[in-house]
Design a protein around this motif. Structure first.
Motif, PDB file in Angstrom:
ATOM      1  N   ARG A   7       0.854  -1.196   0.000  1.00  0.00           N
ATOM      2  CA  ARG A   7       0.000   0.000   0.000  1.00  0.00           C
ATOM      3  C   ARG A   7       0.885   1.238   0.000  1.00  0.00           C
ATOM      4  NH1 ARG A   7      -5.533  -0.276   1.209  1.00  0.00           N
ATOM      5  NH2 ARG A   7      -6.237  -2.367   1.697  1.00  0.00           N
ATOM      6  N   ASN A  11      -2.817   4.885   0.688  1.00  0.00           N
ATOM      7  CA  ASN A  11      -3.479   3.649   1.104  1.00  0.00           C
ATOM      8  C   ASN A  11      -4.073   2.877  -0.075  1.00  0.00           C
ATOM      9  OD1 ASN A  11      -3.870   1.914   3.276  1.00  0.00           O
ATOM     10  ND2 ASN A  11      -5.992   2.553   3.520  1.00  0.00           N
ATOM     11  N   GLN A  12      -3.454   3.042  -1.252  1.00  0.00           N
ATOM     12  CA  GLN A  12      -3.858   2.274  -2.425  1.00  0.00           C
ATOM     13  C   GLN A  12      -2.788   1.232  -2.725  1.00  0.00           C
ATOM     14  OE1 GLN A  12      -4.804   4.901  -5.640  1.00  0.00           O
ATOM     15  NE2 GLN A  12      -6.516   5.816  -4.561  1.00  0.00           N
ATOM     16  N   TRP A  13      -3.146   0.230  -3.507  1.00  0.00           N
ATOM     17  CA  TRP A  13      -2.251  -0.896  -3.786  1.00  0.00           C
ATOM     18  C   TRP A  13      -1.327  -0.608  -4.952  1.00  0.00           C
ATOM     19  CZ3 TRP A  13      -1.813  -4.715  -0.433  1.00  0.00           C
ATOM     20  CH2 TRP A  13      -2.855  -4.920   0.469  1.00  0.00           C
ATOM     21  N   ARG A  14      -0.075  -1.028  -4.817  1.00  0.00           N
ATOM     22  CA  ARG A  14       0.935  -0.944  -5.868  1.00  0.00           C
ATOM     23  C   ARG A  14       1.773  -2.209  -5.833  1.00  0.00           C
ATOM     24  NH1 ARG A  14       2.325   3.954  -8.221  1.00  0.00           N
ATOM     25  NH2 ARG A  14       1.104   5.705  -7.482  1.00  0.00           N
ATOM     26  N   GLU A  30       0.924   2.883 -11.575  1.00  0.00           N
ATOM     27  CA  GLU A  30      -0.289   3.500 -11.067  1.00  0.00           C
ATOM     28  C   GLU A  30      -0.721   2.757  -9.807  1.00  0.00           C
ATOM     29  OE1 GLU A  30      -4.098   2.633 -13.131  1.00  0.00           O
ATOM     30  OE2 GLU A  30      -2.844   1.517 -14.522  1.00  0.00           O
ATOM     31  N   SER A  31      -1.606   3.362  -9.059  1.00  0.00           N
ATOM     32  CA  SER A  31      -2.115   2.692  -7.855  1.00  0.00           C
ATOM     33  C   SER A  31      -3.502   2.135  -8.138  1.00  0.00           C
ATOM     34  CB  SER A  31      -2.150   3.664  -6.678  1.00  0.00           C
ATOM     35  OG  SER A  31      -2.921   4.800  -7.000  1.00  0.00           O
ATOM     36  N   TYR A  32      -3.899   1.184  -7.318  1.00  0.00           N
ATOM     37  CA  TYR A  32      -5.184   0.502  -7.480  1.00  0.00           C
ATOM     38  C   TYR A  32      -5.970   0.590  -6.183  1.00  0.00           C
ATOM     39  CZ  TYR A  32      -2.725  -1.710 -11.375  1.00  0.00           C
ATOM     40  OH  TYR A  32      -2.011  -1.944 -12.511  1.00  0.00           O
ATOM     41  N   TRP A  33      -7.268   0.830  -6.300  1.00  0.00           N
ATOM     42  CA  TRP A  33      -8.130   0.851  -5.120  1.00  0.00           C
ATOM     43  C   TRP A  33      -8.289  -0.538  -4.534  1.00  0.00           C
ATOM     44  CZ3 TRP A  33      -9.329   5.051  -2.582  1.00  0.00           C
ATOM     45  CH2 TRP A  33      -9.355   6.261  -3.248  1.00  0.00           C
ATOM     46  N   ASN A  34      -8.384  -1.528  -5.414  1.00  0.00           N
ATOM     47  CA  ASN A  34      -8.631  -2.902  -4.985  1.00  0.00           C
ATOM     48  C   ASN A  34      -7.380  -3.756  -5.112  1.00  0.00           C
ATOM     49  OD1 ASN A  34     -11.482  -2.530  -4.588  1.00  0.00           O
ATOM     50  ND2 ASN A  34     -11.623  -2.413  -6.827  1.00  0.00           N
ATOM     51  N   LYS A  35      -7.127  -4.564  -4.120  1.00  0.00           N
ATOM     52  CA  LYS A  35      -5.980  -5.462  -4.126  1.00  0.00           C
ATOM     53  C   LYS A  35      -6.055  -6.414  -5.314  1.00  0.00           C
ATOM     54  CE  LYS A  35      -3.708  -8.874  -1.156  1.00  0.00           C
ATOM     55  NZ  LYS A  35      -3.782  -9.534   0.160  1.00  0.00           N
ATOM     56  N   ASP A  37      -7.250  -5.900  -8.223  1.00  0.00           N
ATOM     57  CA  ASP A  37      -6.848  -5.210  -9.447  1.00  0.00           C
ATOM     58  C   ASP A  37      -5.324  -5.159  -9.559  1.00  0.00           C
ATOM     59  OD1 ASP A  37      -9.503  -4.802 -10.104  1.00  0.00           O
ATOM     60  OD2 ASP A  37      -9.559  -2.784  -9.231  1.00  0.00           O
TER      61      ASP A  37
END
Length: 57
Positions: A7, A11-14, A30-35, A37
């Motif tokens: 995160r 607090n987004q996933w990378r 880029e970052s992702y809201w959902n793990k 993704d």
């Protein structure tokens, strides 16, 4: 090679891909809201080598 899933400060996933010598060779860009993704993005990169481990921090 191995992936690190984490995160970011928002607090987004990378994810980051490291070579065997621990040098960074790719990242999600880029970052992702959902793990899930983020995991899907990892899956697109490792489609030819499905044995690459994913470590979560």
């Amino acid at each position: 090679m191995y992936f690190v899933l984490y995160r970011d400060h928002a607090n987004q996933w990378r994810w980051t891909l490291y070579a065997a010598n621990n040098r960074k060779i790719a990242d999600s860009g880029e970052s992702y809201w959902n793990k899930n993704d983020a995991l899907h993005g990892i899956g697109l990169v490792m489609s030819t080598n499905s044995t690459t481990p994913v470590h979560e921090r």
